[in-house]
Design a protein around this motif. Structure first.
Motif: not given
Length: 369
Positions: A113-130
């Motif tokens: 069975a054919a594999r489904g497509a990937n989804l792509r999202v962008r996530v914003k991070l602060t320097l503190e998150d990093v």
């Protein structure tokens, strides 16, 4: 052109076994083999692309890095050939995939069975998150099998997923196999589907996905959440969710790899007499002593006040504090008179010694640690 997802290239799921990955590559290698497609540059490119994907996914260590960071795990390139892949490389590394080097005599493989497509999202991070790592809740809309959907064995291929043909040639009978057109190689067909659901058996639903982002990630880096993309049609496995990191600018600090930079403005009296100042860091305020006689352009270092390495090696970076003397833009008569008297003192005449370093020397020292 953006590099395609390696799982998508081979047509397998992220949970595929080593044997499944090998079989998928073998199928593509046979399909696009130069001996079968002489002079076809497009087939040659696909042959190389499949080999590149297999080179990474067949290696447990490289596969683990790719699963977490995608192509960024290898600097945006592939995992071992460095973008210089040629046919000799491929046959040298993977000649055994053809069962001893020969090409002829192989039939097709079962599709799946054919594999489904990937989804792509962008996530914003602060320097503190990093600096600390963070868990983000991300709302996505993905294609999933409709509730109440049922399947039956494909009536065209009887569930094998492939159609075998026998052709008589001057060399004898040649058997070839290809994916079944009735089920696209899955071996099954939709039996019943709810009203309003399309022929692929999928419906689009909202879902909240929790993504753990490790400390030390960088802007543009991609993380992969397996199986959280769109499902494939007719019960096909799901693609992945690709999370691209977008780093927000900090109010005071500038990032450079694991190190951070801060511009500190100090008055002339404080630089001449010495003082103690507060410096913003990711961990909070830190006090730093400015020695008497500190020159404008000096760089001071706060060890371990930078960012961690995303792979957990090398410890923490540093915070580099760049000192600049603040020059008043306007003076009242009393201030002007005091400075005019000071200007006559020999101590206030520039007289750099050999120990005083110029701009380029300071830059070199800064990068050499």
């Amino acid at each position: 052109m953006a590099k395609r997802d390696y799982y998508e290239v081979l047509g397998v799921s992220k949970s595929a076994s080593a044997d499944e990955i090998k079989k998928a590559y073998r199928k593509l290698a046979i399909q696009y083999h130069p001996d079968k497609n002489p002079g076809d540059t497009e087939a040659e490119d696909k042959f190389k692309e499949a080999a590149e994907a297999y080179e990474v996914l067949s290696n447990a260590e490289k596969k683990q890095k790719y699963d977490q960071f995608g192509h960024q795990a290898f600097g945006g390139g592939n995992g071992g050939f460095g973008g210089g892949m040629n046919m000799e490389d491929i046959f040298s590394h993977f000649g055994d995939i053809f069962g001893g080097g020969g090409f002829g005599g192989f039939g097709g493989n079962r599709g799946g069975a054919a594999r489904g497509a990937n989804l792509r999202v962008r996530v914003k991070l602060t320097l503190e998150d990093v600096a600390n790592g963070v868990e983000k809740k991300i709302k996505i809309r993905r294609a999933v099998p409709a509730e109440g959907l049922t399947f039956k064995t494909c009536t065209v291929c009887n569930g094998s997923g492939q159609i075998t043909r026998v052709q008589n040639t001057i060399l004898g009978q040649m058997r070839t196999a290809s994916a079944c057109t009735g089920c696209n190689g899955s071996g099954k067909m939709i039996d019943k589907r709810p009203s309003g659901v399309g022929s692929d058996g999928l419906e689009r639903l909202d879902e909240v996905v929790s993504v753990k982002i490790p400390a030390g990630v960088q802007d543009g880096m991609q993380l992969r959440v397996g199986g959280k993309g769109n499902h494939g049609p007719v019960g096909g496995p799901a693609g992945d969710l690709i999370v691209s990191i977008e780093e927000e600018a900090h109010a005071s600090l500038v990032r450079e790899g694991q190190n951070l930079h801060y511009d500190l403005y100090v008055s002339f009296p404080d630089c001449a007499l010495g003082t103690t100042v507060e410096i913003p860091t990711i961990q909070g305020k830190a006090r730093m002593k400015i020695e008497a006689g500190t020159q404008s352009g000096s760089t001071l270092r706060l060890k371990g006040k930078g960012l961690p390495d995303v792979e957990g090696y090398g410890g923490l970076g540093d915070l580099l504090v760049h000192v600049s003397i603040w020059t008043p833009k306007s003076l009242n008569p009393e201030e002007k008179g005091l400075l005019e008297k000071l200007a006559e003192s020999p101590n206030f005449q520039p007289n750099p010694g050999k120990s005083e370093k110029g701009f380029f020397d300071r830059v070199r020292d800064m990068f050499n640690g």
